[in-house]
Design an enzyme around this catalytic site. Structure first.
Site, PDB file in Angstrom:
ATOM      1  N   CYS A  48       0.831  -1.213   0.000  1.00 20.65           N
ATOM      2  CA  CYS A  48       0.000   0.000   0.000  1.00 20.65           C
ATOM      3  C   CYS A  48       0.864   1.262   0.000  1.00 20.65           C
ATOM      4  O   CYS A  48       0.486   2.280  -0.569  1.00 20.65           O
ATOM      5  CB  CYS A  48      -0.964  -0.013   1.175  1.00 20.65           C
ATOM      6  SG  CYS A  48      -0.257  -0.699   2.658  1.00 20.65           S
ATOM      7  N   THR A  49       2.050   1.191   0.607  1.00 22.26           N
ATOM      8  CA  THR A  49       2.971   2.328   0.556  1.00 22.26           C
ATOM      9  C   THR A  49       3.404   2.567  -0.889  1.00 22.26           C
ATOM     10  O   THR A  49       3.422   3.697  -1.372  1.00 22.26           O
ATOM     11  CB  THR A  49       4.221   2.056   1.418  1.00 22.26           C
ATOM     12  OG1 THR A  49       3.793   1.809   2.740  1.00 22.26           O
ATOM     13  CG2 THR A  49       5.183   3.219   1.382  1.00 22.26           C
TER      14      THR A  49
END
EC number: 6.2.1.64
Lengths: 183, 435
Positions: B207-208
């Protein structure tokens, strides 16, 4: 310590006989998987399938059927691909069912910490399956992989739930993408 | 040409007594003869460490060296893999390295094997007195460890038979850091005993990468892990393909611009995707020297061997530390199989009951699952149904014969238990005694 100089002849003789009674070669990863599999505890609604038979544990499919929550009623398939360096390396897991979920993108990539940055060799296949089940009970809009889904969940949880349920039961277009039914 | 006095330093070590010699060492000119004529050593890898190892081994008196490597020479190898020249680019590393060492050190025979380590049968590895590793991956090390551990035989008390030990010396480098270690399977910790020593590779949360990239590496990983599947789905990414690497680089560059992140270069892209840490020639030289010395000591006992792990850090000055790591008593690779007597005509179900009834083993078992090598004979849980039929088969038809090692898994056990099945001699003698 050993002195090879004096034992070399003996070694030669024994090497010839030593290889008679050995099992089929297998990797350390497979050995560990045997342990994982013998201890696997599947929750209600979760099933496992080994497409290549009972002795090929490196590839398998997991099917989740959430019994409660936003995704209740859906059937979600995951492919597991375990490398021979397991458990040093995490299992590679993909979601094969197209699903509207903040932590799963349309290619089936999953944002679950224990599959990447927080993987540790003490974890097991069981831990990963629990992690996936949890992701379907409690989707996390803070760590989005599908940011439209995350935004809808944060802004309007009821709309999110009805969109997900519609996609599961009848199939639905959400944010311009079609999600076929999966029940 | 044999240089006069070439071996005088080696002879100093091999023909004189001293305070630091290894156990059982007797000075003898025949030791050098053995080293040069009969001793066989296998060098696994002919890359950065491999070139150093081959040179060191040849100059230390090893006369019969085999080298195995599956790679061909790349132009980026030439700065440190000193046995190779520009004209060798594209040729097999093992073959060129063997040829160069033989041309430089008279009397040495180097036999190249241009293939994967998995392609060689186990008998190939059994021929060597010592195996020395110059590898760059955990996976290949674990494979060689498995090979070395598969030779060791244990007696009834679980002690390893010294004559079956295949000593292995492992070297490794990463930038300015390196290690050398000695593995005597059964005696000293094997690779799998201390697997926890290896830090996991740094990985970024997906997700980063997708939402909040903060570094050039984040952009590169996004292009590599997410954009590739999205835009070239179905196509396998190949880190050795220039076109693929360039595609990832260009996508990463666009993404980096979008987020105002500097530092995406083609070289950095390669580094991130292939997990490359720049190789330092001097680290290779230091580690290879330590490894070669250990191999020499194992063969000749001219000095006490390393016990059993040496680390080297060259980032701030020169730091080394030697530590004795401990064996994992339950290691799946090098722990002895507990001997257990069964008759070949017993069914698997009867064998399981006998294991549970055993006063020693039974205490650790509740609902055991049994595997033989990669074959799952009887598994509890998800594979119960698929393996149930084996319960009524005889153990004689399920395993390879006397001395077969089975793995027993049980919730009560922390790690699989290795059990070595002993079949009693064909006919019990007149007294009905079974040994």
């Amino acid at each position: 310590m050993i002195k090879l100089f004096s034992v070399k002849e003996k070694q030669k003789k024994e090497a010839a006989s030593a290889n008679g009674a050995k099992g089929v070669k297998q990797s350390a990863g497979e050995l560990r998987l045997q342990k994982d599999m013998s201890e696997l505890n599947l929750s209600k609604g979760t099933t496992i399938n080994f497409p290549e038979g009972k002795d090929k544990l490196l590839i398998f499919d997991i099917t989740l059927r959430p019994q409660e929550g936003i995704y209740k009623g859906g059937v979600f398939n995951f492919s597991f691909n375990i490398s021979t360096s397991y458990p040093h390396d995490a299992p590679k897991v993909k979601c094969k069912t197209k699903v509207y979920h903040p932590n799963i993108d349309l290619e089936g990539n999953i944002c679950l910490n224990i599959l990447r940055e927080d993987w540790k060799p003490v974890l097991s296949i069981n831990s990963v399956i629990y992690g996936l089940e949890y992701l379907f009970l409690d989707p996390n809009p803070e760590d989005p992989l599908n940011k439209e889904a995350a935004a809808m969940l944060s802004n309007n949880a009821r709309q999110f739930e009805s969109s997900v349920q519609a996609s599961i039961h009848r199939g639905a277009y959400i944010d311009g993408n079609y999600f076929p039914p999966c029940k | 040409m044999e240089l006069a006095g070439r071996w005088c330093d080696l002879d100093m070590l091999l023909t004189r007594q001293g305070n630091l010699v290894g156990p059982g060492f007797e000075p003898d000119p025949a030791l050098r003869e053995f080293l040069q004529e009969d001793c066989r050593i296998l060098c696994v890898g002919a890359g950065g460490l491999g070139c150093e190892l081959l040179k060191d081994l040849a100059l230390s008196g090893f006369g019969n060296i085999d080298v195995i490597d599956m790679d061909t020479i790349d132009v980026s190898n030439l700065n440190r893999q000193f046995l190779f020249r520009m004209k060798d680019v594209g040729k097999p590393k093992a073959e060129v390295a063997a040829e160069r060492v033989m041309a430089r050190v008279a009397g040495v025979k180097v036999t190249p094997h241009f293939c994967r380590i998995e392609e060689k049968p186990i008998e190939f590895y059994s021929e060597f007195h010592v195996i020395i590793l110059g590898l760059d991956s955990l996976e290949a090390r674990r494979y060689m460890n498995q090979v070395a551990c598969s030779f060791v035989e244990f007696d009834a008390a679980g002690s390893p038979d010294p004559s079956t030990i295949k000593p292995m010396v492992d070297g490794g480098t990463e930038g300015f850091k390196g290690h050398a270690r000695v593995i005597l399977p059964g005696f000293t910790p094997c690779f799998d005993c201390t697997l926890w020593l290896f830090p996991p590779q740094t990985k970024f949360p997906l997700c980063t990468l997708a939402e909040t990239p903060r570094s050039a590496a984040h952009c590169i990983e996004y292009a590599h892990l997410i954009q590739w599947d999205r835009e070239r789905s179905g196509e396998e990414f190949d880190a050795d393909s220039d076109e693929h690497m360039k595609w990832v680089y260009e996508k990463a560059l666009v993404r980096a611009k979008e987020y105002g992140i500097p530092g995406v270069t083609f070289q950095h892209t390669q580094g991130v995707v292939k997990n490359i840490i720049p190789a330092i020639a001097s680290t290779n030289a230091i580690v290879a020297a330590a490894c070669t010395l250990e191999a020499l000591k194992i063969i000749t006992m001219c000095s006490t061997g390393m016990n059993n792990y040496m680390m080297y850090v060259g980032t701030d000055g020169v730091y080394t530390h030697t530590a004795a790591y401990e064996k994992d008593p339950a290691c799946q690779m090098c722990s002895p199989g507990v001997p257990f007597e069964v008759r070949p005509d017993m069914t698997l179900s009867q064998v399981i009951e006998a294991l549970k009834a055993d006063p020693q083993l039974g205490r650790q078992l509740n609902e055991p699952s049994i595997s033989y090598g990669a074959t799952n004979l009887y598994m509890r849980g998800v594979l119960e149904q698929a393996t149930r039929d084996n319960l009524e088969k005889t153990i004689g038809e399920l395993v390879g014969g006397d001395g077969s090692v089975i793995q027993v898994n049980d919730r009560k056990l922390l790690a699989p238990l290795r059990v070595k099945l002993r079949f009693p001699a064909e006919s019990a003698d007149a007294n009905g005694m079974v040994h």
